[in-house]
Design a protein around this motif. Structure first.
Motif: not given
Length: 832
Positions: A482-488
């Motif tokens: 749920a927490i992954w800041m590099v999807g974009g």
């Protein structure tokens, strides 16, 4: 009783064109997993076929739950609950102190609820009778029926059926036209027959259009749809009261209108459209939705306006007639596929029985040809201008609560859908993905600023057609997924790839660069200082894996995972390349160079594998389906056997430890990774594993631990289960990767050809740098090749065959034949 005779030859009643690749199913579909997909990017259908009760399960790419204001409302709620830059500092401090339980507790407050669902739209039924019996009823039970099967022409995107009903020979074609924006069903019979059409929907029906000149259905779409795994949600689907709109004026409505042309008598009564005494029938379905208007930048339309617009589109199409519509559709199908053709083992042309020859046969070269072209067909059918991109199920979904919401999962699955796009000549199909990235970036700017105090834009694990950019999980989703800041950041790489394959400077300047710059700004701000001046990302996860903490507890939170660093490093490098190509003087360049100098280098574990996390951790699941630590090898090119041999060897050890496949998309990724390592045999073995017939219960979702592997459904969809279309797209990309690779300024011909693929050809594959490549091979060796410069200026590249390199220069539009000796040396190249 009806008697069913032996089906006619599959080619009977069909257009004879031996140059096409056709797939044949001898029976009508009894289940959704046996139906044939067609689509034009907006309207998609599953064609069941049959005689007395045929069915088309129809989707519209813009029928999503939710509303445009949903992402902003949820961001406000997350902020109200305390998430933000101050709490982020507390999370980082807890991780540094080794208190991962506290860090996780704090981080869960950053989770919003969930992205929205892609929903099924309508069902069209067709009941056919051979006329009336002695009692005056339409009854086929005493009529001889012989069904000639269903055939899908992959090149022209048409499903054809032929059958005998009593004395009538019937031929039916189904296709979804992008130029006309409609779904078409064309039927011809040698004798008059009676038909009934019905329309239904699993959504809330608001009204029906009953007259024969304007038949159709209008449905309400839920303003909220909870994922099936969130079973504690009280109302899985929330509808507005009839006639209500949201506070912002959004009216969640979708409408389908049907126009028909026939020599029979057409009447409408009780929700049924009857056509009596017909020898020809053309049915045209058009749709319109409020969400589609929003997606294309329009305002909110009145319901009657949407219904009239759809009816006018259907009426205009039906007036043109079946042959004109079909010819226009065929030309468009050829255009969007870009002239690319893959033929492994000489099996590209002809009609192949899916059950006996593809799923039940032993010809792996035939299966490879079919799967390569089927994946291309699916992408071309589910991703076209003006509509949202292909989601987890492309545009084909019959479930009111689909697995994973049939959304956009952006830690691998959405990206894999588009892996074959550029290399296999489907460049046009990338535009919807670019539109989605633009939408996500717009939402993600507020998320980056409000949650992390950062510039630019961010996205996490999921998104939807509304551009959801928050973490999901409702406060209880494990951070590992749920927490992954590099999807974009991963999405942004498709922006660069589109430029790298086309070398379109106008696109780079006007579309890609602003989005790339925004992604890089977030990356720069997401890095923080670590010991010795090195940068680090914290908190950091490796989707969707866990490691063992010091006390043996499964953990997800750490710092500087391999996936984080690889994508950010590659993004920064591509941003600098963009600035050079555009000849721009931008102050961000110095920030990027400084960050690149301070970023961690890839590290190896104690047993020689690429590290997945910043520390030398032990995986909870050593054979996890995700291959996050290997992204630097594929889809990126930070690791190559030629440029970084030690890291390539470590990537190979990492893949060895992961083991063979688990589900379609994981198999496809492993195939592509093995191809990048030049290991065609391993890639070929994985392909054989992945493409066996799936014979278990498709209604029960398999466990994610890899204990049950997937395969191919009767209609060739890839499944675990559940069905996810990324496996099909990934197969096409991995097969192309075995035949042609282009990275690091080189074009590799036949870099990873499996032993069993002894002969074949590829026409119109694309290479980075703006090139098209044709090649043929025989007895496992390259026999001939040609390369074309698609750019409007001089272009240079290096051709590589079996490790032997030769530099070439091509003028604008020039095609160069490459004469290659049997021993794969290059002295015979024309430019030498």
């Amino acid at each position: 009783m009806a008697t069913v005779s032996t089906p006619p030859n599959p080619s009977s009643g069909l257009e004879a064109d031996g140059s096409h690749l056709r797939l044949f199913w001898s029976r009508p579909a009894e289940t959704w997993e046996e139906a044939i997909p067609i689509g034009n990017g907006r309207l998609a259908a599953m064609v069941f076929g049959g005689v007395s009760d045929a069915r088309w399960q129809i989707n519209d790419a813009t029928v999503w739950s939710g509303d445009p204001a949903g992402p902003a409302r949820e961001l406000a709620a997350v902020r109200e609950a305390g998430a933000g830059p101050e709490r982020l500092a507390q999370v980082r401090a807890a991780i540094d102190a080794g208190d991962l339980r506290e860090a996780e507790r704090l981080l869960l407050t950053f989770e919003g609820r969930y992205s929205q669902e892609f929903l099924p739209f309508i069902d069209l039924g067709m009941r056919i009778a051979a006329g009336t019996d002695d009692a005056g009823t339409d009854d086929t039970s005493t009529v001889d029926v012989s069904y000639g099967g269903r055939t899908l022409d992959l090149d022209h995107a048409v499903v054809e059926e032929s059958f005998r009903l009593g004395g009538a020979l019937v031929h039916r074609r189904s296709w979804s036209s992008f130029p006309a924006g409609v779904l078409c069903i064309d039927l011809d019979s040698t004798e008059a027959i009676d038909l009934e059409l019905s329309l239904d929907s699993p959504l809330r029906i608001a009204r029906r259009f009953e007259n024969s000149g304007g038949w159709g259905i209008e449905v309400d779409v839920p303003v909220d749809g909870a994922p099936i795994h969130e079973d504690a949600v009280d109302e899985p689907h929330v509808y507005l009261p009839p006639g209500a709109v949201t506070a912002e004026g959004y009216d969640p409505v979708a409408v389908a209108r049907v126009a028909v042309s026939s020599d029979g008598r057409v009447t409408a009564r009780g929700g049924i459209l009857s056509i009596d005494g017909a020898t020809r029938l053309l049915v045209v379905i058009a749709s319109d939705t409020q969400a589609g208007s929003w997606w294309n930048g329009g305002g909110f339309d009145a319901r009657d306006g949407l219904a009239d617009r759809a009816m006018e589109r259907a009426r205009r199409a039906v007036e043109r007639g079946a042959e004109a519509l079909l010819e226009e559709h065929r030309l468009d199908a050829e255009k969007v596929r870009g002239g690319t053709r893959l033929d492994i083992g000489g099996h590209r042309c002809g009609t192949w029985d899916v059950e006996s020859e593809v799923l039940g046969g032993a010809n792996d070269a035939l299966t490879a040809t079919v799967l390569a072209e089927f994946g291309r067909y699916l992408l071309a059918s589910s991703s076209r201008d003006g509509s949202p991109p292909a989601n987890l199920q492309g545009q084909w979904n019959s479930s009111i609560r689909p697995p994973w919401s049939s959304n956009y999962t952006i830690n691998i699955n959405t990206q894999m859908n588009y892996w074959p796009a550029e290399v296999t000549g489907l460049t046009e199909c990338v535009r919807p993905l670019i539109d989605l990235i633009r939408t996500v970036a717009g939402r993600g700017e507020a998320v980056a600023r409000e949650l992390y105090g950062a510039r630019g834009w961010v996205a996490h694990h999921n998104t939807d057609m509304w551009g959801w950019a928050l973490p999901v999980g409702m406060g209880h989703g494990n951070p590992s997924w749920a927490i992954w800041m590099v999807g974009g950041t991963w999405l942004a790489h498709h922006l660069w790839d589109h430029y790298d394959f086309t070398r379109d400077l106008d696109y780079l300047a006007g579309t890609a660069w602003p989005l790339l710059r925004g992604a890089a700004e977030f990356g720069l701000d997401w890095f923080i200082d670590g010991p010795g001046g090195q940068l680090r990302t914290i908190p950091s996860t490796s989707p969707e894996n866990l490691f063992r903490g010091a006390d043996g507890h499964p953990e997800s939170l750490g710092e500087s995972s391999a996936m984080d660093i690889a994508f950010l490093r590659s993004l920064f490098e591509r941003c600098l390349l963009s600035l050079a190509a555009l000849e721009l003087d931008d102050p961000i360049a110095e920030q990027l160079r400084s960050a690149l100098d301070r970023m961690p280098q890839p590290l190896l574990s104690s047993d020689g594998r690429i590290r997945e996390w910043g520390g030398d951790e032990t995986e909870v699941d050593p054979q996890h389906r995700h291959l996050s630590a290997a992204v630097a090898l594929f889809p990126l090119d930070l690791i190559t056997p030629e440029g970084t041999p030690k890291l390539a060897e470590a990537a190979g050890r990492y893949l060895d430890a992961r083991g063979p496949g688990a589900m379609g998309w994981s198999w496809a990724w492993k195939m592509a990774l093995r191809a990048r390592l030049g290991d065609g045999e391993a890639a070929g073995e994985l392909f054989i594993e992945a493409t066996h017939a799936f014979e278990r219960d498709t209604s029960r979702n398999a466990p994610l631990d890899g204990s049950e592997w997937g395969g191919l459904l009767p209609n060739l969809f890839s499944t675990h289960p559940p069905f996810q279309i990324d496996g099909n797209m990934g197969f096409s990309a991995a097969i192309a990767e075995m035949i042609l690779q282009s990275h690091a300024g080189r074009v590799h011909l036949l870099p990873a050809l499996p032993h069993g693929w002894r002969s074949g050809s590829a026409i119109g594959l694309r290479a980075r740098g703006g090139f098209s490549v044709d090649l043929n091979w025989a007895d496992g060796r390259l026999a001939s090749a040609a390369i074309t410069n698609l750019r409007p200026n001089v272009a240079r590249t290096t051709i590589v065959v079996n490790g032997i390199e030769s530099d070439i220069e091509l003028s604008a539009g020039e095609t160069r034949s490459l004469s290659v000796l049997v021993d794969a040396s290059l002295p015979g190249m024309d430019d030498q």
